[in-house]
Design an enzyme around this catalytic site. Structure first.
Site, PDB file in Angstrom:
ATOM      1  CG  ASP A  18      -2.536 -20.572  -1.883  1.00  0.00           C
ATOM      2  OD1 ASP A  18      -2.096 -20.582  -0.704  1.00  0.00           O
ATOM      3  OD2 ASP A  18      -1.945 -21.164  -2.820  1.00  0.00           O
ATOM      4  CE  LYS A  74       1.233 -18.226  -3.009  1.00  0.00           C
ATOM      5  NZ  LYS A  74       0.625 -19.566  -2.992  1.00  0.00           N
ATOM      6  CG  ASP A 116     -14.197  -6.722   0.591  1.00  0.00           C
ATOM      7  OD1 ASP A 116     -13.923  -6.078   1.619  1.00  0.00           O
ATOM      8  OD2 ASP A 116     -14.571  -6.180  -0.470  1.00  0.00           O
ATOM      9  CE1 TYR A 153      -3.457  -2.774   0.388  1.00  0.00           C
ATOM     10  CE2 TYR A 153      -4.624  -0.691   0.380  1.00  0.00           C
ATOM     11  CZ  TYR A 153      -4.624  -2.054   0.233  1.00  0.00           C
ATOM     12  OH  TYR A 153      -5.794  -2.700  -0.085  1.00  0.00           O
TER      13      TYR A 153
HETATM   14  C1  IPM Z   1     -10.700  -0.826   2.485  1.00  0.00           C
HETATM   15  C2  IPM Z   1     -10.659  -0.274   1.071  1.00  0.00           C
HETATM   16  C3  IPM Z   1      -9.386   0.532   0.839  1.00  0.00           C
HETATM   17  C4  IPM Z   1      -8.206  -0.407   1.027  1.00  0.00           C
HETATM   18  C5  IPM Z   1      -9.317   1.224  -0.541  1.00  0.00           C
HETATM   19  C6  IPM Z   1     -10.488   2.155  -0.746  1.00  0.00           C
HETATM   20  C7  IPM Z   1      -8.027   1.973  -0.746  1.00  0.00           C
HETATM   21  O1  IPM Z   1     -10.799  -1.311   0.154  1.00  0.00           O
HETATM   22  O2  IPM Z   1     -10.640  -0.029   3.438  1.00  0.00           O
HETATM   23  O3  IPM Z   1     -10.820  -2.043   2.643  1.00  0.00           O
HETATM   24  O4  IPM Z   1      -7.803  -1.103   0.078  1.00  0.00           O
HETATM   25  O5  IPM Z   1      -7.680  -0.454   2.137  1.00  0.00           O
HETATM   26 MN    MN Z   2     -11.289  -3.237   1.052  1.00  0.00          MN
END
Ligand code: IPM
Ligand code: MN
Ligand code: NAD
Length: 366
Positions: free
Chosen positions: A232, A200, A260, A154
């Site tokens: 994975d 990984k 997610d 990031y």
């Molecule tokens: C999250 C989002 C952010 C991330 C994006 C919007 C940069 O997906 O907070 O999970 O990847 O951290």
């Molecule tokens: Mn996210």
């Protein structure tokens, strides 16, 4: 009376609607639990950026750092800003510059019918083929992801050389150690017995630092069983046997993806909260979801993620009773069928928030 200074950044898309919903519930909780909230609304987001060229101006950053007890953010991201530069400055900027190295993302099944796994065939907790016992009992999903939040992929480091687009992933010994320790410490404080670290390292040599730091930290927490999964395999196992997990610690990018996936196991992005933390510093609280531009302005966004995020904020502020009341109210809303369309219901954002606020105000206090 205690007063907390809450700086909100509603942001883009559905962000303002879910923050309004959360604020309604927070104000009710403050009345019931006898604390005061000074809630401030900051304009940063795509509209402000497109109008002024400002993302997060320096005085706003220092104000958030020095004058707020907590920051509550809706979401940032807008199709009119395809490079997402305002979100990088606001969201990633706050995470990095406040050094909020823990991104804590709980994954909890709040109502049994929210998981898509409810009809899974199981025998003794193991999915098997052939002669299986079929049960409709949903798995008991309740784990937290500790996502490293200040380095990894990031940082945006890298370069372009002709046809090569190079992104560098940064794993520092200090950064890896502190997130792993935070996961173990949280596990210990919450009576958990397993911590799973995911990397990984079979393909990415830099990830050996995760192996090293994990072994070292595990030795200091004898009551906790350390386990390792390549990411994975972990993704597969999270779907097959999510109830086995208690605490997962991983890097920034894997944590983003797995959170997610975790949301998908328990009802989706409409109900999963998160907290960006560094003990002793102001925290940044945001739902896991984004700005969902297609839903914006229609009163259909699920406010529960933002409300549960507010509960995490109240816990960190030192109001755990109020936090638990918010969580009970969301569970009650789910049970009573107060659900937005993403959960198969017909409730609007505002109506769901009003129902939850009413529950917080009036639930049996016995
Ligand atoms: C999250 C989002 C952010 C991330 C994006 C919007 C940069 O997906 O907070 O999970 O990847 O951290
Ligand atoms: Mn996210
Ligand atoms: P998203 O989370 O906005 O949406 C993904 C899916 O989940 C969509 O189908 C959406 O409708 C649904 N969804 C999300 N939140 C919901 C809610 N509260 N109620 C009902 N349904 C909900 O992710 P995306 O589509 O990948 O991204 C959209 C924008 O948001 C992008 O600009 C992205 O960069 C940004 N984003 C921001 C954050 C953040 O600010 N923390 C997090 C993730 C994505």
């Amino acid at each position: 009376m205690k007063q907390y200074r809450i700086a909100t950044i509603p942001g883009d898309g559905i962000g303002p609607e879910v923050i309004d919903a959360a604020v309604t519930v927070l104000e009710t909780a403050a009345r019931r639990f006898d604390f005061a909230l000074a809630i401030e609304r900051l304009p940063y987001g795509a509209d402000h950026y497109l109008a002024t060229g400002e993302t997060l101006p320096e005085p706003a950053f220092t104000h958030l750092r020095d004058d707020a007890d907590a920051i509550l953010l809706g979401a940032v991201g807008d199709p009119r800003v395809p490079g997402n530069e305002h979100a990088r400055d606001i969201l990633l900027g706050l995470r990095f510059r406040l050094d909020l190295y823990v991104n804590l993302r709980p994954v909890t099944l709040l109502h049994p019918d929210l998981t898509p796994l409810k009809a899974v065939r199981r025998s003794g907790g193991q999915a098997v083929s052939g002669d299986v016992r079929v049960t409709t009992r949903p798995p008991d999903i309740d784990f937290v992801i500790f996502r490293e939040n200040t380095e990894g992929m990031y940082l945006g480091r890298g370069r372009t050389e002709g046809d090569e687009y190079i992104a560098e992933e940064v794993n520092t010994g200090r950064g890896v150690e502190r997130i792993i320790r935070a996961a173990f410490e949280w596990a210990k404080a919450h009576g958990k017995t397993r911590v799973v670290m995911s990397d990984k390292s079979n393909a990415v040599p830099a990830h050996t630092i995760w192996q090293q730091k994990f072994r070292q930290a595990a030795a200091e927490f004898p009551g906790i069983t350390p386990e390792h999964r390549y990411v994975d395999a972990l993704a597969m196992e999270m779907v097959r046997e999510p109830e086995r997990f208690q605490v997962i610690v991983t890097n920034n990018l894997f944590g983003d993806i797995l959170s997610d996936l975790g949301a998908g196991l328990v009802g989706g992005l409409g109900i999963t909260p998160s907290a960006n933390l560094h003990p002793g510093r102001v925290g940044l609280f945001e739902p896991v979801h984004g700005s969902a531009p297609a839903l914006a302005g229609k009163d259909v966004a699920n406010p529960y993620a933002a409300i549960l995020t507010s509960a995490m904020m109240l816990t960190e502020l030192g109001e755990p009773d109020a936090a638990r009341a918010l969580e009970r109210a969301v569970r009650a809303g789910l049970s009573a069928g107060v659900r937005t369309p993403d959960l198969g219901g017909t409730a609007g954002t505002r109506a769901a928030a009003a129902w939850v606020a009413e529950h917080v105000a009036t639930e049996d206090r016995a």
